[in-house]
Scaffold this motif. Structure first.
Motif, PDB file in Angstrom:
ATOM      1  N   TYR A  85       0.797  -1.222   0.000  1.00 15.33           N
ATOM      2  CA  TYR A  85       0.000   0.000   0.000  1.00 15.33           C
ATOM      3  C   TYR A  85       0.830   1.274   0.000  1.00 15.33           C
ATOM      4  O   TYR A  85       0.488   2.250  -0.652  1.00 15.33           O
ATOM      5  N   TYR A  86       1.894   1.294   0.780  1.00 17.59           N
ATOM      6  CA  TYR A  86       2.575   2.555   1.065  1.00 17.59           C
ATOM      7  C   TYR A  86       4.019   2.590   0.568  1.00 17.59           C
ATOM      8  O   TYR A  86       4.809   3.416   0.988  1.00 17.59           O
ATOM      9  N   LYS A  87       4.348   1.663  -0.329  1.00 16.39           N
ATOM     10  CA  LYS A  87       5.643   1.684  -0.997  1.00 16.39           C
ATOM     11  C   LYS A  87       5.404   1.354  -2.462  1.00 16.39           C
ATOM     12  O   LYS A  87       4.775   0.334  -2.769  1.00 16.39           O
ATOM     13  N   GLU A  88       5.875   2.210  -3.342  1.00 16.98           N
ATOM     14  CA  GLU A  88       5.664   1.962  -4.770  1.00 16.98           C
ATOM     15  C   GLU A  88       6.454   0.729  -5.196  1.00 16.98           C
ATOM     16  O   GLU A  88       7.687   0.710  -5.129  1.00 16.98           O
ATOM     17  N   ASP A  89       5.725  -0.292  -5.612  1.00 14.52           N
ATOM     18  CA  ASP A  89       6.338  -1.578  -5.947  1.00 14.52           C
ATOM     19  C   ASP A  89       5.358  -2.323  -6.842  1.00 14.52           C
ATOM     20  O   ASP A  89       4.226  -1.875  -7.074  1.00 14.52           O
ATOM     21  N   TRP A  90       5.775  -3.463  -7.327  1.00 18.27           N
ATOM     22  CA  TRP A  90       4.855  -4.321  -8.069  1.00 18.27           C
ATOM     23  C   TRP A  90       5.229  -5.772  -7.802  1.00 18.27           C
ATOM     24  O   TRP A  90       6.354  -6.086  -7.399  1.00 18.27           O
ATOM     25  N   GLY A  91       4.270  -6.642  -7.996  1.00 16.84           N
ATOM     26  CA  GLY A  91       4.553  -8.051  -7.781  1.00 16.84           C
ATOM     27  C   GLY A  91       3.374  -8.931  -8.140  1.00 16.84           C
ATOM     28  O   GLY A  91       2.238  -8.468  -8.276  1.00 16.84           O
ATOM     29  N   PHE A  92       3.687 -10.212  -8.299  1.00 20.74           N
ATOM     30  CA  PHE A  92       2.664 -11.227  -8.556  1.00 20.74           C
ATOM     31  C   PHE A  92       2.743 -12.300  -7.476  1.00 20.74           C
ATOM     32  O   PHE A  92       3.833 -12.630  -6.985  1.00 20.74           O
ATOM     33  N   CYS A  93       1.598 -12.835  -7.110  1.00 19.20           N
ATOM     34  CA  CYS A  93       1.503 -13.928  -6.142  1.00 19.20           C
ATOM     35  C   CYS A  93       1.029 -15.171  -6.875  1.00 19.20           C
ATOM     36  O   CYS A  93       0.009 -15.142  -7.571  1.00 19.20           O
ATOM     37  N   ILE A  94       1.778 -16.249  -6.729  1.00 18.73           N
ATOM     38  CA  ILE A  94       1.428 -17.483  -7.433  1.00 18.73           C
ATOM     39  C   ILE A  94       1.628 -18.660  -6.487  1.00 18.73           C
ATOM     40  O   ILE A  94       2.293 -18.548  -5.453  1.00 18.73           O
ATOM     41  N   SER A  95       1.037 -19.787  -6.849  1.00 15.67           N
ATOM     42  CA  SER A  95       1.288 -20.988  -6.054  1.00 15.67           C
ATOM     43  C   SER A  95       2.727 -21.440  -6.274  1.00 15.67           C
ATOM     44  O   SER A  95       3.337 -21.142  -7.315  1.00 15.67           O
ATOM     45  N   HIS A  96       3.261 -22.140  -5.306  1.00 16.22           N
ATOM     46  CA  HIS A  96       4.643 -22.616  -5.463  1.00 16.22           C
ATOM     47  C   HIS A  96       4.723 -23.646  -6.585  1.00 16.22           C
ATOM     48  O   HIS A  96       5.765 -23.743  -7.268  1.00 16.22           O
ATOM     49  N   ASN A  97       3.659 -24.372  -6.801  1.00 17.63           N
ATOM     50  CA  ASN A  97       3.627 -25.317  -7.924  1.00 17.63           C
ATOM     51  C   ASN A  97       3.732 -24.576  -9.254  1.00 17.63           C
ATOM     52  O   ASN A  97       4.438 -25.020 -10.178  1.00 17.63           O
ATOM     53  N   GLN A  98       3.023 -23.436  -9.379  1.00 21.35           N
ATOM     54  CA  GLN A  98       3.151 -22.613 -10.583  1.00 21.35           C
ATOM     55  C   GLN A  98       4.591 -22.147 -10.763  1.00 21.35           C
ATOM     56  O   GLN A  98       5.133 -22.178 -11.874  1.00 21.35           O
ATOM     57  N   TYR A  99       5.170 -21.703  -9.668  1.00 21.20           N
ATOM     58  CA  TYR A  99       6.544 -21.195  -9.707  1.00 21.20           C
ATOM     59  C   TYR A  99       7.505 -22.277 -10.207  1.00 21.20           C
ATOM     60  O   TYR A  99       8.379 -22.002 -11.051  1.00 21.20           O
ATOM     61  N   MET A 100       7.344 -23.494  -9.734  1.00 16.11           N
ATOM     62  CA  MET A 100       8.236 -24.583 -10.125  1.00 16.11           C
ATOM     63  C   MET A 100       8.100 -24.923 -11.602  1.00 16.11           C
ATOM     64  O   MET A 100       9.038 -25.436 -12.223  1.00 16.11           O
ATOM     65  N   ASN A 101       6.950 -24.631 -12.195  1.00 18.88           N
ATOM     66  CA  ASN A 101       6.711 -24.944 -13.604  1.00 18.88           C
ATOM     67  C   ASN A 101       7.167 -23.849 -14.560  1.00 18.88           C
ATOM     68  O   ASN A 101       7.120 -24.030 -15.783  1.00 18.88           O
ATOM     69  N   LEU A 102       7.590 -22.712 -14.022  1.00 15.17           N
ATOM     70  CA  LEU A 102       8.060 -21.633 -14.892  1.00 15.17           C
ATOM     71  C   LEU A 102       9.427 -21.993 -15.479  1.00 15.17           C
ATOM     72  O   LEU A 102      10.300 -22.525 -14.792  1.00 15.17           O
TER      73      LEU A 102
END
Length: 455
Positions: A105-122
């Protein structure tokens, strides 16, 4: 599927749907408005967000689940390596098929949240197209209220929060219970008054208190409606007094209804009770839960969904609140607000909060994690992962839940009455740890030491 945050069209849409059930006011506070130590932020809205692989496939897609996008992510459109993308990905190793809920909310940033299974398949040797189509512009913080006037001067608060996307127990259930109670109470002849408030958590409650300061000082007490539809235990979190009129009444009704329940003493962690009960206001607030926040594994994850909650749980809590209000209506008068008193006969080291009107904004002093959503989450144990020693100097250190506990407890009880010895006794936090953090808070101009002469 509505993308709610602390500001934006998702909150407006949510309140509009609730207002179809029964009417209440929808009000707004402009960006830039000062509310004690806080300022209403820019309004955030989302058009779309996704990550595509080299073949044009969307491997992360906001349209599939809005928890995929970290709330308040700034706009971006860029081709990047996996290594660069990886630094902006959030997963939960301990719950590999769940998407975590995260905010910035109070720091300019960006990001995505994914399941760890999704992450392992990247594909780790690939490049990715990252698109976040969001806006951060001057706008408003939106909230709702309805004051139901009774015949007496006594008033009670019924508050909930409306800022979490796609989380069912925390806190779609609280919003549904809020509107059902409002609908029910309108149909009853009332002796006392009831103030219904629905706000974005923390910033919304602080803004509401700043706008309604004189009225809030007259409240007898109230309740936060949150996490009321889970399959787990029925639980009651007491007000900061512990033995306030409302605490005694709730426990008596739960026993009378022959219900199995767990009781929790007041904890500085939780929802907006720490704002309503802050040193200046000291409004006693209780909370009845069915699967209490922090206590269930699915907290702040995509598994807190419509399959997790149960309508019979929500109805049970609804009926309990009806019983409580019906009992309140039998009273002509209520005990005066109790004044918190020190149990320590010796004066001890005492501090005074320089910002007693709700909690100060800790993040702008680097005293709060900028990655919101992780505090007290069972599936993200930052203390375990980083092996922090919580009583070391907090300058420049990662702020963990335990650090935050110490800061908040000190600020909550630093009203010139309680000494650090009192706080240590109440919280089981070692005195040396309290003193270290209290001195640090003094350097941030959040506290001042009280000697005998200055009190």
């Amino acid at each position: 599927p509505i993308c709610r945050s602390i500001t934006g069209d998702g909150v407006r849409k949510t309140l509009a749907i609730l207002r179809e059930i029964t009417d209440f006011e929808i009000l707004e506070i402009p960006t830039g408005t000062k509310c004690y130590d806080w300022t209403i932020p820019k309004e955030w809205n989302v058009n779309d967000a996704y990550v595509k692989d080299q073949n044009g496939n969307k491997v992360i897609d906001f349209q599939r689940n809005n928890l995929h996008l970290k709330s308040y992510s700034i706009p971006i459109h860029k081709i990047m390596s996996f290594k660069e993308l990886e630094s902006h990905l959030e997963t939960l190793i301990d719950m590999p098929d769940a998407i975590p809920y995260r905010t910035s909310y109070y720091k300019e940033d960006w990001g995505f949240c994914i399941s760890h299974n999704q992450y392992m398949n990247l594909e780790k040797n690939s490049t990715y197209e990252v698109v976040i189509d969001t806006t951060l512009n001057d706008g408003h913080l939106t909230y709702g209220q309805k004051i139901i006037k009774g015949e007496s001067k006594h008033e009670f608060l019924i508050s909930t929060y409306c800022c979490h996307p796609s989380l069912a127990n925390d806190n779609l259930s609280g919003m549904v219970l809020w509107i059902l109670l409002l609908q029910w109470i309108k149909q009853k002849k009332r002796k006392h008054s009831y103030r219904f408030v629905i706000v974005p958590e923390t910033i919304g409650a602080i803004a509401y208190l700043s706008k309604n300061e004189s009225e809030m000082k007259n409240l007898v007490g109230g309740f936060i409606l949150t996490c009321v539809a889970g399959p787990g235990n029925l639980e009651y979190k007491k007000s900061f007094h512990g033995n306030h009129f409302l605490d005694d009444l709730v426990l008596r009704i739960l026993k009378k209804l022959n219900l199995d329940f767990i009781t929790h003493d007041f904890d500085i962690n939780g929802s907006d009770e720490r704002q309503y009960s802050s040193p200046f206001f000291r409004i006693p607030i209780g909370t009845i839960c069915k699967s209490k926040y922090y206590e269930y594994n699915y907290y702040h994850t995509s598994k807190d969904n419509l399959e997790f909650i149960k309508s019979e749980s929500l109805i049970k809590v609804f009926q309990i609140y009806i019983s409580i209000i019906e009992e309140i209506e039998k009273f002509e008068n209520f005990p005066d607000k109790k004044i918190l008193n020190s149990e320590n006969k010796n004066s001890g080291k005492k501090f005074l909060s320089l910002m007693p009107y709700c909690e100060p904004m800790l993040s702008k002093r680097n005293l709060y994690p900028t990655n919101g959503g992780t505090i007290k989450q069972k599936m993200f144990d930052v203390e375990k992962r980083h092996n922090d020693k919580i009583y070391q100097d907090i300058k420049g250190k990662k702020i963990t839940g335990k650090h935050l506990d110490i800061i908040r407890w000190i600020l909550f009880y630093s009203d010139g009455i309680f000494s650090l010895e009192d706080i240590a006794k109440k919280t089981n936090i070692p005195f040396d740890g309290l003193l270290l953090v209290a001195n640090e808070l003094c350097t941030h101009n959040l506290l001042k030491f009280l000697d005998g002469e200055n009190k």
